[in-house]
Design a protein around this motif. Structure first.
Motif, short mmCIF file in Angstrom:
data_model
loop_
_atom_site.label_atom_id
_atom_site.label_comp_id
_atom_site.label_asym_id
_atom_site.label_seq_id
_atom_site.Cartn_x
_atom_site.Cartn_y
_atom_site.Cartn_z
N ALA A 183 0.86 -1.19 0.00
CA ALA A 183 0.00 0.00 0.00
C ALA A 183 0.89 1.23 0.00
CB ALA A 183 -0.87 0.03 1.24
N VAL A 184 0.55 2.21 -0.82
CA VAL A 184 1.14 3.54 -0.66
C VAL A 184 0.01 4.44 -0.17
CG1 VAL A 184 2.15 5.56 -1.80
CG2 VAL A 184 2.95 3.26 -2.40
N VAL A 185 0.22 5.07 0.98
CA VAL A 185 -0.79 5.97 1.54
C VAL A 185 -0.28 7.39 1.34
CG1 VAL A 185 -2.10 6.64 3.59
CG2 VAL A 185 -1.39 4.24 3.27
N GLY A 186 -1.03 8.18 0.56
CA GLY A 186 -0.61 9.56 0.31
C GLY A 186 -0.28 9.78 -1.15
N THR A 187 -0.83 10.83 -1.71
CA THR A 187 -0.60 11.13 -3.13
C THR A 187 -0.19 12.60 -3.31
OG1 THR A 187 -2.99 11.42 -3.36
CG2 THR A 187 -2.08 9.31 -4.08
N GLY A 188 0.72 13.07 -2.45
CA GLY A 188 1.37 14.36 -2.67
C GLY A 188 2.58 14.15 -3.58
N SER A 189 3.52 15.10 -3.58
CA SER A 189 4.70 14.97 -4.45
C SER A 189 5.41 13.65 -4.22
CB SER A 189 5.71 16.09 -4.15
OG SER A 189 5.16 17.34 -4.43
N THR A 190 5.49 13.23 -2.96
CA THR A 190 6.22 12.00 -2.64
C THR A 190 5.50 10.77 -3.18
OG1 THR A 190 7.08 13.02 -0.63
CG2 THR A 190 7.13 10.62 -0.73
N GLY A 191 4.22 10.63 -2.83
CA GLY A 191 3.47 9.46 -3.28
C GLY A 191 3.45 9.37 -4.80
N VAL A 192 3.23 10.51 -5.45
CA VAL A 192 3.14 10.54 -6.91
C VAL A 192 4.47 10.10 -7.55
CG1 VAL A 192 3.01 12.18 -8.84
CG2 VAL A 192 1.22 12.17 -7.09
N GLN A 193 5.58 10.43 -6.88
CA GLN A 193 6.88 9.97 -7.41
C GLN A 193 7.09 8.48 -7.15
OE1 GLN A 193 9.93 12.38 -5.56
NE2 GLN A 193 10.19 13.55 -7.44
N ALA A 194 6.68 8.03 -5.96
CA ALA A 194 6.98 6.65 -5.57
C ALA A 194 6.09 5.64 -6.30
CB ALA A 194 6.80 6.50 -4.05
N ILE A 195 4.82 6.01 -6.52
CA ILE A 195 3.83 5.05 -7.02
C ILE A 195 4.26 4.34 -8.33
CG2 ILE A 195 1.48 5.02 -8.06
CD1 ILE A 195 0.79 6.89 -5.51
N PRO A 196 4.71 5.05 -9.37
CA PRO A 196 5.10 4.33 -10.60
C PRO A 196 6.27 3.37 -10.39
CG PRO A 196 4.81 6.67 -11.03
CD PRO A 196 4.78 6.51 -9.55
N VAL A 197 7.18 3.72 -9.49
CA VAL A 197 8.34 2.86 -9.26
C VAL A 197 7.94 1.64 -8.43
CG1 VAL A 197 10.73 2.80 -8.42
CG2 VAL A 197 9.78 4.95 -9.31
N VAL A 198 7.12 1.87 -7.40
CA VAL A 198 6.66 0.76 -6.56
C VAL A 198 5.83 -0.21 -7.41
CG1 VAL A 198 5.18 0.15 -4.60
CG2 VAL A 198 6.72 2.12 -4.43
N ALA A 199 5.03 0.33 -8.31
CA ALA A 199 4.17 -0.52 -9.15
C ALA A 199 5.00 -1.50 -9.97
CB ALA A 199 3.31 0.35 -10.06
#
Ligand code: N01
Length: 547
Positions: A183-199
């Motif tokens: 789970a990624v909780v949070g979609t600010g600058s950090t979440g938005v950067q992390a999400i494509p890589v984590v996926a």
């Protein structure tokens, strides 16, 4: 605080060895001061040491997000990427610390827990977690504006049987997400950067989104062979342009959209065909690049709707696409840039959990339970942000005149400060990028360099016979905050639907107040310099009391 008998004396103490602390040390040392830097971590880097989450990257070009004060540093360091990633910035800061021989005056693994102003001695007594005491007439708080992690405050966190990770203190050795339900909780600058890589790594990724983000495609890329060398030979020109730029960055950055929009036609008067053509040609950018989006609320609403159409052209599932559209106006939060964010939601292993349809209720041993269902997880990565601007200093027991606690003052009155450089009642304590300065809405590095130089010049003036203490006058502080607020009154920045670290609304119980100076870095610099020089009155450091 314990007695000061065995306290060690310095000319200045700097708290923090991030970007600001390193330059503060260098600059004050060059002026002949005996300086000590106290740093909680075991190395330099500050926020760029802790935020080593997958995908962490700067949103300002490396040639502008780097120290400009030294031609040698500029010529000796080679940037590999246009928008540098976290490892490159961390390496750069280590290079700077070594090249300027800074480490000998930094005490690592030393967390400051208390500071008290001794009115008789006109000095600060600084106490560390280990019980050591240090004394200096001047303290420079280089504690960072995005350095106090925000506890997500979700019940049951301790009961989770899997792994809990935080973006702002991500394991140094990394974390292998292969085969994991994440789970990624949070979609600010950090979440938005992390999400494509984590996926790309996880077996399945669940994105827990409380507020949707406006995010624009990032131009991040490695430099072409020879490209950086070309830029390096033009540093004088690049820095000159940067110096006169409103946000302290003249090249591509997260702020580009805000700066560039003015040059486009008005959305309100554009025909439906023109609007759709803009989205067809430029995707989400086409929804926002209109001159009236920030200034006309109706144009702002049209832009949000158009943005939704642009997202729907990328994200195949209509429900997911609709959930990704923000409900607040563009421009009231710090712009975000991303690499492949919306495309990520077309992957089979990614699920968006729109918390507007049912909030998180608790964390259980097996995962996250929301009002819309439960999700079984192996890893939860929180990208939930920071208690920004005031959080780091509020977490230290900072006592000024009469034992007044800085954290209490900011809690009761909001994030007040004079110029973002000093708080009334706290003599000789300088805050780098304090509230009321351009920090949050600018290229942090450019704003920081100006602060360090202003503070160093002020300290030199005092030591040259100007006086032993300097403190902001309450009246000057109040006038300054009024001026800062006057820039944003009625603007999108104080829109009631906008909760962000820019206005403190992301921290439960924090006074909601937008206190970033948005009159532009060049004008802010001019004002600060005029105040230091005395302007028409000839009284130096007007608005401050020097004794
Ligand atoms: O933090 P944020 P950030 N349950 O506060 C959500 C800089 N930065 O670390 O909006 C569920 O922006 C919260 O939701 P909401 C940059 O200046 C720069 O991402 O409050 N969700 C939000 O979605 C940036 O602006 C770079 O409704 C919860 C998110 O977490 C600043 O740092 C990269 C929650 C927090 O977003 C901060 O960015 C990274 C909860 N309990 C950061 N609590 C670059 O240079 C919070 N949220 C590119």
């Amino acid at each position: 605080m314990s007695g000061s008998a065995e306290a060690r004396r310095y000319d200045a103490i700097v708290v923090g060895a991030g970007l600001s602390g390193l330059y503060s040390l260098h600059r004050l040392r060059e002026q002949g001061l005996r300086v000590l830097v106290l740093e909680a971590a075991d190395n330099v880097g500050g926020t760029w040491l802790f935020n080593r989450y997958p995908g962490a990257r700067c949103d300002i070009e490396s040639v502008e997000y780097s120290y400009s004060f030294s031609a040698e540093l500029q010529q000796e360091w080679s940037w590999a990427e246009l928008l540098p990633g976290q490892p490159e910035i961390e390496a750069y800061l280590n290079f700077v610390a070594d090249r300027l021989d800074l480490r000998r005056d930094i005490r690592f693994d030393t967390r400051v827990v208390a500071m008290a102003f001794d009115e008789e001695d006109a000095s600060w007594l600084v106490e560390t977690a280990g019980g050591e005491l240090f004394v200096a007439p001047f303290v420079v708080a280089a504690t960072g504006i995005l350095s106090a992690p925000l506890d997500p405050g979700i019940p049951g966190l301790d009961t989770f049987d899997g792994t809990v990770l935080f973006s702002n203190r991500f394991p140094r050795e990394g974390f292998d997400l292969t085969g994991k339900r994440v789970a990624v909780v949070g979609t600010g600058s950090t979440g938005v950067q992390a999400i494509p890589v984590v996926a790309e790594q996880a077996e399945h990724l669940y994105v827990f989104q409380r507020s949707a983000a406006y995010t624009l495609p990032s131009p991040a890329r490695p430099y072409e062979p020879g490209e950086f060398e070309g830029l390096r030979s033009r540093y004088d020109e690049i820095r000159a342009a940067q110096r006169v730029a409103h946000v302290g960055a003249a090249r591509t950055s997260a702020f580009s959209v805000l700066v560039d929009m003015a040059g486009f036609p008005a959305l309100r008067t554009a025909s439906r065909e023109e609007r759709l053509r803009a989205v067809e040609e430029r995707g989400v950018l086409g929804a926002l690049y209109w001159s009236d989006v920030l200034v006309d609320p109706e144009a702002g609403r049209l832009a949000t709707a158009l943005y939704g159409e642009a997202v729907a052209r990328i994200v195949r599932d209509p429900r997911t696409a609709a959930s990704l559209v923000p409900t607040y106006p563009f421009g009231c939060k710090r712009p975000i840039i991303d690499v492949g964010y919306y495309e990520t939601f077309n992957r089979d292993n990614v699920t968006l959990v729109d918390l507007r349809a049912g909030a998180i209720e608790e964390i259980t041993p097996t995962g996250i339970r929301t009002a819309q269902g439960s999700y079984d997880l192996d890893v939860i990565l929180f990208a939930t942000g920071f208690d920004a601007l005031t959080g780091a200093l509020s977490r230290i027991d900072v006592r000024g005149r009469g034992g007044a606690l800085l954290g209490d003052l900011w809690r009761d009155e909001g994030p007040v400060s004079y110029l973002g450089l000093q708080v009334a009642g706290f003599p000789n304590l300088f805050t780098i990028q304090g509230p009321g300065s351009p920090s949050a809405a600018s290229n942090f590095l450019a704003a920081m360099e100006h602060h360090v130089e202003w503070i160093a010049n002020c300290v030199a003036y005092l030591r040259d016979g100007g006086g032993s203490t300097i403190e902001a006058l309450p009246s000057a502080q109040a006038e300054w905050i009024d001026e800062v607020l006057s820039f944003v009154t009625g603007s999108v920045l104080v829109h009631p639907d906008c909760n962000s670290w820019w206005n403190g609304a992301n921290v439960p119980g924090k006074k909601r107040m937008y206190t970033t100076y948005v009159g532009g870095l060049p004008e802010y610099r001019r004002r600060c310099d005029e105040i230091a020089a005395g302007g028409d009155t000839g009284v130096r450091y007007s608005g401050f009391k020097i004794s």
